[in-house]
Design a protein around this motif. Structure first.
Motif, PDB file in Angstrom:
ATOM      1  N   GLY A  97       0.817  -1.213   0.000  1.00  0.00           N
ATOM      2  CA  GLY A  97       0.000   0.000   0.000  1.00  0.00           C
ATOM      3  C   GLY A  97       0.847   1.258   0.000  1.00  0.00           C
ATOM      4  O   GLY A  97       0.530   2.234  -0.684  1.00  0.00           O
ATOM      5  N   ILE A  98       1.955   1.214   0.745  1.00  0.00           N
ATOM      6  CA  ILE A  98       2.857   2.375   0.778  1.00  0.00           C
ATOM      7  C   ILE A  98       3.515   2.565  -0.582  1.00  0.00           C
ATOM      8  O   ILE A  98       3.683   3.700  -1.060  1.00  0.00           O
ATOM      9  CB  ILE A  98       3.917   2.205   1.886  1.00  0.00           C
ATOM     10  CG1 ILE A  98       3.243   2.071   3.250  1.00  0.00           C
ATOM     11  CG2 ILE A  98       4.876   3.391   1.897  1.00  0.00           C
ATOM     12  CD1 ILE A  98       4.204   1.716   4.379  1.00  0.00           C
ATOM     13  N   PHE A  99       3.914   1.453  -1.232  1.00  0.00           N
ATOM     14  CA  PHE A  99       4.426   1.510  -2.608  1.00  0.00           C
ATOM     15  C   PHE A  99       3.525   2.356  -3.491  1.00  0.00           C
ATOM     16  O   PHE A  99       3.946   3.319  -4.119  1.00  0.00           O
ATOM     17  CB  PHE A  99       4.387   0.108  -3.244  1.00  0.00           C
ATOM     18  CG  PHE A  99       5.565  -0.770  -3.009  1.00  0.00           C
ATOM     19  CD1 PHE A  99       6.787  -0.269  -2.647  1.00  0.00           C
ATOM     20  CD2 PHE A  99       5.430  -2.144  -3.175  1.00  0.00           C
ATOM     21  CE1 PHE A  99       7.859  -1.097  -2.442  1.00  0.00           C
ATOM     22  CE2 PHE A  99       6.489  -2.980  -2.979  1.00  0.00           C
ATOM     23  CZ  PHE A  99       7.716  -2.470  -2.609  1.00  0.00           C
ATOM     24  N   ILE A 100       2.263   1.901  -3.562  1.00  0.00           N
ATOM     25  CA  ILE A 100       1.329   2.493  -4.506  1.00  0.00           C
ATOM     26  C   ILE A 100       1.039   3.953  -4.142  1.00  0.00           C
ATOM     27  O   ILE A 100       0.931   4.818  -5.023  1.00  0.00           O
ATOM     28  CB  ILE A 100       0.022   1.681  -4.547  1.00  0.00           C
ATOM     29  CG1 ILE A 100       0.322   0.228  -4.970  1.00  0.00           C
ATOM     30  CG2 ILE A 100      -0.970   2.304  -5.514  1.00  0.00           C
ATOM     31  CD1 ILE A 100       1.027   0.103  -6.306  1.00  0.00           C
ATOM     32  N   ALA A 101       0.923   4.234  -2.837  1.00  0.00           N
ATOM     33  CA  ALA A 101       0.674   5.611  -2.413  1.00  0.00           C
ATOM     34  C   ALA A 101       1.829   6.515  -2.828  1.00  0.00           C
ATOM     35  O   ALA A 101       1.624   7.585  -3.410  1.00  0.00           O
ATOM     36  CB  ALA A 101       0.465   5.665  -0.902  1.00  0.00           C
ATOM     37  N   MET A 102       3.051   6.091  -2.542  1.00  0.00           N
ATOM     38  CA  MET A 102       4.217   6.913  -2.855  1.00  0.00           C
ATOM     39  C   MET A 102       4.464   7.000  -4.350  1.00  0.00           C
ATOM     40  O   MET A 102       4.997   8.000  -4.841  1.00  0.00           O
ATOM     41  CB  MET A 102       5.458   6.364  -2.142  1.00  0.00           C
ATOM     42  CG  MET A 102       5.414   6.486  -0.633  1.00  0.00           C
ATOM     43  SD  MET A 102       5.056   8.176  -0.065  1.00  0.00           S
ATOM     44  CE  MET A 102       6.413   9.083  -0.809  1.00  0.00           C
ATOM     45  N   LEU A 103       4.094   5.957  -5.090  1.00  0.00           N
ATOM     46  CA  LEU A 103       4.245   6.004  -6.547  1.00  0.00           C
ATOM     47  C   LEU A 103       3.452   7.177  -7.120  1.00  0.00           C
ATOM     48  O   LEU A 103       3.990   8.005  -7.865  1.00  0.00           O
ATOM     49  CB  LEU A 103       3.763   4.681  -7.159  1.00  0.00           C
ATOM     50  CG  LEU A 103       3.967   4.470  -8.664  1.00  0.00           C
ATOM     51  CD1 LEU A 103       3.998   2.976  -8.994  1.00  0.00           C
ATOM     52  CD2 LEU A 103       2.887   5.129  -9.515  1.00  0.00           C
ATOM     53  N   GLY A 104       2.167   7.250  -6.759  1.00  0.00           N
ATOM     54  CA  GLY A 104       1.344   8.329  -7.284  1.00  0.00           C
ATOM     55  C   GLY A 104       1.762   9.693  -6.783  1.00  0.00           C
ATOM     56  O   GLY A 104       1.813  10.663  -7.554  1.00  0.00           O
ATOM     57  N   VAL A 105       2.101   9.773  -5.494  1.00  0.00           N
ATOM     58  CA  VAL A 105       2.479  11.064  -4.906  1.00  0.00           C
ATOM     59  C   VAL A 105       3.778  11.582  -5.520  1.00  0.00           C
ATOM     60  O   VAL A 105       3.881  12.751  -5.914  1.00  0.00           O
ATOM     61  CB  VAL A 105       2.616  10.932  -3.375  1.00  0.00           C
ATOM     62  CG1 VAL A 105       3.251  12.186  -2.783  1.00  0.00           C
ATOM     63  CG2 VAL A 105       1.250  10.679  -2.737  1.00  0.00           C
ATOM     64  N   SER A 106       4.783  10.711  -5.626  1.00  0.00           N
ATOM     65  CA  SER A 106       6.079  11.148  -6.166  1.00  0.00           C
ATOM     66  C   SER A 106       5.976  11.497  -7.647  1.00  0.00           C
ATOM     67  O   SER A 106       6.594  12.474  -8.108  1.00  0.00           O
ATOM     68  CB  SER A 106       7.144  10.073  -5.942  1.00  0.00           C
ATOM     69  OG  SER A 106       6.785   8.854  -6.575  1.00  0.00           O
ATOM     70  N   ALA A 107       5.191  10.727  -8.403  1.00  0.00           N
ATOM     71  CA  ALA A 107       5.020  11.033  -9.821  1.00  0.00           C
ATOM     72  C   ALA A 107       4.329  12.369 -10.004  1.00  0.00           C
ATOM     73  O   ALA A 107       4.681  13.150 -10.901  1.00  0.00           O
ATOM     74  CB  ALA A 107       4.219   9.922 -10.502  1.00  0.00           C
ATOM     75  N   ALA A 108       3.356  12.672  -9.142  1.00  0.00           N
ATOM     76  CA  ALA A 108       2.639  13.944  -9.241  1.00  0.00           C
ATOM     77  C   ALA A 108       3.525  15.113  -8.842  1.00  0.00           C
ATOM     78  O   ALA A 108       3.500  16.174  -9.480  1.00  0.00           O
ATOM     79  CB  ALA A 108       1.386  13.894  -8.364  1.00  0.00           C
ATOM     80  N   ILE A 109       4.324  14.940  -7.787  1.00  0.00           N
ATOM     81  CA  ILE A 109       5.145  16.038  -7.268  1.00  0.00           C
ATOM     82  C   ILE A 109       6.305  16.362  -8.202  1.00  0.00           C
ATOM     83  O   ILE A 109       6.588  17.528  -8.492  1.00  0.00           O
ATOM     84  CB  ILE A 109       5.672  15.698  -5.863  1.00  0.00           C
ATOM     85  CG1 ILE A 109       4.515  15.669  -4.846  1.00  0.00           C
ATOM     86  CG2 ILE A 109       6.731  16.707  -5.421  1.00  0.00           C
ATOM     87  CD1 ILE A 109       4.933  15.213  -3.467  1.00  0.00           C
ATOM     88  N   TRP A 110       6.999  15.316  -8.680  1.00  0.00           N
ATOM     89  CA  TRP A 110       8.239  15.544  -9.424  1.00  0.00           C
ATOM     90  C   TRP A 110       8.109  15.356 -10.930  1.00  0.00           C
ATOM     91  O   TRP A 110       9.113  15.374 -11.641  1.00  0.00           O
ATOM     92  CB  TRP A 110       9.339  14.630  -8.881  1.00  0.00           C
ATOM     93  CG  TRP A 110       9.792  15.053  -7.516  1.00  0.00           C
ATOM     94  CD1 TRP A 110      10.365  16.238  -7.167  1.00  0.00           C
ATOM     95  CD2 TRP A 110       9.674  14.307  -6.301  1.00  0.00           C
ATOM     96  NE1 TRP A 110      10.625  16.275  -5.829  1.00  0.00           N
ATOM     97  CE2 TRP A 110      10.216  15.104  -5.255  1.00  0.00           C
ATOM     98  CE3 TRP A 110       9.189  13.040  -5.968  1.00  0.00           C
ATOM     99  CZ2 TRP A 110      10.264  14.683  -3.939  1.00  0.00           C
ATOM    100  CZ3 TRP A 110       9.236  12.613  -4.656  1.00  0.00           C
ATOM    101  CH2 TRP A 110       9.765  13.424  -3.651  1.00  0.00           C
ATOM    102  N   GLY A 111       6.878  15.220 -11.428  1.00  0.00           N
ATOM    103  CA  GLY A 111       6.703  15.050 -12.861  1.00  0.00           C
ATOM    104  C   GLY A 111       7.199  16.233 -13.670  1.00  0.00           C
ATOM    105  O   GLY A 111       7.872  16.069 -14.694  1.00  0.00           O
TER     106      GLY A 111
END
Length: 551
Positions: A97-111
């Motif tokens: 769950g942490i994987f998936i949460a951080m995947l979306g958050v990091s992609a959104a922040i640093w895209g």
């Protein structure tokens, strides 16, 4: 001196910039664009191991031999720092769950940063985060500190997941304007196939490192972290970006306006794109497709066993008591279904994304939702009729479209918002995956429990849940039908586009557009494709071998 000149030739002649800067990755005349998908696959095959992390759950819950009785019913807060009690399987699965949460958050922040930094720098940082996260997680297992496992594998690894996932997208779409879907399908196919490669490797390593009283999980995570960091870094270093204005030899953009009403000829800025109606409709399309797919992924194995039971081993009475050997055969058949799911999840990404180049993205999503609704509604009928073969085929079709949805959406975004900032826009859209990954299983579990509490027969619980998932797909069908082209005023002006290209260092290399990337495929191309193709084919063989238990 000749080596220096060759390096300058391959990178568009700019040797003054730093090694990791975007301008140092601009392709020279001897580069071949078919090398770019191999770099993308090298990254995605590594981060795709997130889907295979289930092989660690049980061993991680058995680290302490002869744990004291006082460890029963250990709460999460206590489990974070205990060194004397085993973690529960539920507690370690939070890592996913942490994987998936951080995947979306990091992609959104640093895209947006990624678009300016370029794929080489972003890919190498992703390699450090994902590989380093596994190493930190392995140390956490070694020290029996669950908080460190969460921090390493979950948080740091999840950031690597997000950056690694979106790193190739913009680059591939710009290299393949003629085959946007196929290009992104190749890369994202790697994410779906990462578990086929990584899970068997993890099992082999755990067997190698295990000792009396040990599980080998810690050293396996550390070893895989090192391997993945090296492979991902090699892929990142291999990236090249096309000069501004580059296009494949002999290709011209289609001029038929009617056939391309869904493809914008301009570019929409990230700050504008995520505020548009189109963005949130496509967000809903991805969210609903993923939520429905997660239902099948989470239920497929137990559903097959519960619905068909003894029929899987040839018994006339599906509810008959099974011997130990028969039960083992049923479990093996269910494991075979899991292998097929991995296979179709991966291969479906390339198939559907490539098909979208022919029939269009919107029509492809129409196929996902229309066919998906039919498949979900047929599954209960196949179960009642005892048709296990058709049941399995339907699940495989559903999972191919689940993976196809991920692979097609970057090209969909490029069609609607243009290619200039598609990687950053894709990063923002991946929050739909995060939402579906976190909320979807909770909704499904709540629906199932509510039906059980209401007295619904256990065998019928799956039926109603599947019908509900078909309803979600119908909502996705509506969202997809409402997607329209962006308005001209929402596109960047010439001045805004020039400013964005300046930030991406694209303003200085347009003179190379006619001569860049005209090199032959050569032995280097063969070796690059073998480097990513052989591990994928080995994983494919293992998945097919597991699937053979179904037949």
């Amino acid at each position: 001196m000749s080596g220096i000149n060759q390096a300058a030739l391959e990178t568009g002649g700019n040797t003054s910039a730093g090694f990791f800067s975007r301008e140092r990755t601009v392709a020279g005349p001897n580069f071949n664009r078919w090398l770019v998908p191999t770099a993308a696959l090298a990254i995605h095959l590594c981060i795709g191991m997130a889907y295979g992390f289930s092989v660690f759950w049980l061993p991680m819950s058995q680290q302490i031999v002869d744990a004291p009785a006082s460890c029963s019913n250990l709460g999460l807060l206590q489990a974070l720092t205990t060194t004397s009690c085993n973690w529960s399987v539920a507690q370690v699965t939070y890592v996913f769950g942490i994987f998936i949460a951080m995947l979306g958050v990091s992609a959104a922040i640093w895209g947006a940063w990624l678009e300016h930094a370029g794929p080489r720098k972003a890919g190498c940082i992703a390699a450090l985060c994902w590989g380093g996260g596994l190493i930190v997680g392995g140390i956490g297992v070694m020290q029996h500190q669950l908080w460190l496992v969460y921090l390493g594998c979950g948080v740091l690894g999840g950031i690597g997941q997000g950056l690694g996932y979106i790193t190739p997208v913009s680059t591939l779409i710009k290299w393949f304007p003629d085959r946007r879907g196929m290009a992104t399908g190749f890369a994202i196919m790697g994410y779906g196939g990462g578990a086929m490669v990584g899970a068997p490797l993890a099992v082999v390593l755990m067997n190698h490192y295990s000792t009396d009283g040990g599980t080998g999980v810690a050293m396996t995570l550390i070893t895989m972290g090192v391997i993945y960091a090296i492979v991902m870094a090699c892929g990142a270093i291999g990236f090249r970006v096309p000069p501004n204005g580059w296009k494949p030899a002999g290709w011209t953009a289609p001029k038929d306006a009617k056939a391309n009403t869904m493809i914008t000829q301009g570019h929409v800025h990230l700050n504008t794109a995520w505020k548009t109606r189109q963005f949130w409709l496509i967000w809903g399309v991805l969210f609903l497709n993923v939520t429905a797919g997660i239902a099948v992924i989470s239920m497929a194995s137990p559903m097959l066993q519960d619905v068909f039971g003894g029929a899987l081993v040839g018994l006339a009475d599906r509810s008959a008591a099974l011997s130990e050997a028969q039960q083992a055969a049923v479990v093996a058949a269910a494991a075979g279904l899991v292998g097929l799911i991995s296979l179709f999840n991966s291969v479906g990404r390339l198939f559907w994304a490539s098909l979208s180049d022919k029939i269009g993205r919107k029509n492809t999503y129409y196929c996902f939702f229309a066919i998906g609704i039919v498949m979900y509604c047929l599954l209960p009928m196949w179960g009642h009729l005892g048709m296990a073969g058709l049941f399995v085929i339907s699940i495989c079709v559903i999972l191919s479209m689940y993976g196809g949805g991920f692979a097609t959406v970057p090209a969909y975004l490029a069609d609607i918002f243009g290619t200039q900032m598609v990687g950053a826009i894709h990063g923002r859209l991946l929050t739909a995956w995060t939402a579906a990954g976190l909320v979807g299983p909770l909704i499904i579990a709540a629906l199932r429990q509510a039906q059980l509490d209401a007295g619904v027969e256990p065998s019928l619980v799956y039926d109603r849940t599947l019908y509900i998932m078909a309803g979600l797909l119908f909502l996705g069908l509506i969202c997809n039908s409402l997607v329209k082209p962006v308005k001209p005023e929402q596109q960047m002006s010439e001045e805004e586009l020039a400013r964005e290209r300046l930030l991406q260092k694209e303003d200085t290399v347009s003179s190379n557009a006619e001569t860049a990337a005209r090199g032959s495929f050569g032995i280097g191309g063969v070796l690059a494709w073998l480097g990513v193709g052989v591990p994928f084919l080995i994983g494919l063989y293992i998945a097919l071998a597991k699937a053979a238990a179904l037949f």
